[in-house]
Design a protein around this motif. Structure first.
Motif, PDB file in Angstrom:
ATOM      1  N   GLN A  18      -4.368 -55.249 -13.144  1.00 50.49           N
ATOM      2  CA  GLN A  18      -5.485 -56.676 -14.349  1.00 50.49           C
ATOM      3  C   GLN A  18      -5.576 -57.756 -13.782  1.00 50.49           C
ATOM      4  O   GLN A  18      -6.578 -58.723 -14.585  1.00 50.49           O
ATOM      5  N   LYS A  20      -7.142 -58.064 -11.223  1.00 47.58           N
ATOM      6  CA  LYS A  20      -8.551 -57.804 -10.798  1.00 47.58           C
ATOM      7  C   LYS A  20      -9.630 -58.465 -11.493  1.00 47.58           C
ATOM      8  O   LYS A  20     -10.724 -59.372 -11.091  1.00 47.58           O
ATOM      9  N   THR A  21      -9.503 -58.409 -12.972  1.00 45.83           N
ATOM     10  CA  THR A  21      -9.962 -58.867 -14.518  1.00 45.83           C
ATOM     11  C   THR A  21     -10.209 -59.952 -13.959  1.00 45.83           C
ATOM     12  O   THR A  21     -10.644 -61.294 -14.014  1.00 45.83           O
ATOM     13  N   THR A  24     -11.964 -61.765 -11.212  1.00 44.22           N
ATOM     14  CA  THR A  24     -13.166 -61.941 -11.501  1.00 44.22           C
ATOM     15  C   THR A  24     -14.222 -63.229 -12.304  1.00 44.22           C
ATOM     16  O   THR A  24     -14.813 -63.743 -12.098  1.00 44.22           O
ATOM     17  N   SER A  25     -13.258 -63.377 -13.793  1.00 47.90           N
ATOM     18  CA  SER A  25     -13.664 -64.075 -14.642  1.00 47.90           C
ATOM     19  C   SER A  25     -13.509 -66.035 -13.504  1.00 47.90           C
ATOM     20  O   SER A  25     -14.448 -66.859 -14.171  1.00 47.90           O
ATOM     21  N   THR A  41     -12.611 -60.920 -22.770  1.00 51.37           N
ATOM     22  CA  THR A  41     -12.892 -60.762 -21.158  1.00 51.37           C
ATOM     23  C   THR A  41     -13.903 -58.947 -21.556  1.00 51.37           C
ATOM     24  O   THR A  41     -13.894 -58.720 -22.361  1.00 51.37           O
ATOM     25  N   ARG A  42     -13.915 -58.482 -20.644  1.00 49.86           N
ATOM     26  CA  ARG A  42     -14.625 -56.878 -20.531  1.00 49.86           C
ATOM     27  C   ARG A  42     -14.197 -56.265 -21.537  1.00 49.86           C
ATOM     28  O   ARG A  42     -14.334 -54.956 -21.511  1.00 49.86           O
ATOM     29  N   SER A  43     -12.052 -56.523 -20.592  1.00 49.82           N
ATOM     30  CA  SER A  43     -11.269 -56.095 -21.319  1.00 49.82           C
ATOM     31  C   SER A  43     -10.543 -55.464 -22.137  1.00 49.82           C
ATOM     32  O   SER A  43     -10.635 -56.854 -22.350  1.00 49.82           O
TER      33      SER A  43
END
Length: 144
Positions: A18, A20-21, A24-25, A41-43
């Motif tokens: 996770q 990776k998210t 990205t943020s 977040t998007r997740s």
């Protein structure tokens, strides 16, 4: 617990996919321009907050999460954190809604976290934050 520089965060993705998210943020958002508060977040399994402190938090307890991995990124300043062994701490009742157990105990180690560094606390690792200094940080909560 992992403590390292933010430039090495990607190296830990095999251990915590996770991240990776989180990366990205970090790359898309200007955290230092954000207000103190909670963000999504998007997740659906990853959220974060921005927090700031200018003086030590008094009488804070250790916190331990049972289901979430906590990733703290120091954005500005420095922060002193303490660690303890969960076996040596006395716990209060588990708060399932916030996935946290508050613990009383003596510190066994400290971390002097600085700007550009991150700390990962895995489920079951107690820590106490905000013990000193002046800092702003992003705190990601990752749930499987």
């Amino acid at each position: 617990m992992i403590y390292d520089t933010i430039s090495n965060l990607e190296k830990y993705c095999p251990l915590v996919p996770q991240l990776k998210t989180v990366i990205t943020s970090i790359n898309k958002e200007n955290f230092t321009a954000k207000d103190i508060g909670e963000y999504k977040t998007r997740s659906k399994n990853i959220r974060y907050s921005i927090s700031h402190a200018q003086s030590p938090i008094k009488n804070s307890l250790f916190e331990m999460h049972k289901e979430e991995t906590i990733v703290q990124i120091i954005l500005e300043g420095k922060e002193l954190l303490a660690l303890t062994w969960r076996e040596h701490a006395k716990g209060l009742p588990y708060d399932k809604d916030h996935d946290v157990v508050l613990l009383e105990g003596d510190p066994t180690a400290v971390i002097h976290a600085e700007k550009g560094h991150f700390i990962i606390f895995f489920p079951g690792e107690p820590f106490k934050e905000g013990l000193g200094e002046n800092y702003t940080k992003a705190i990601f909560k990752l749930r499987d």
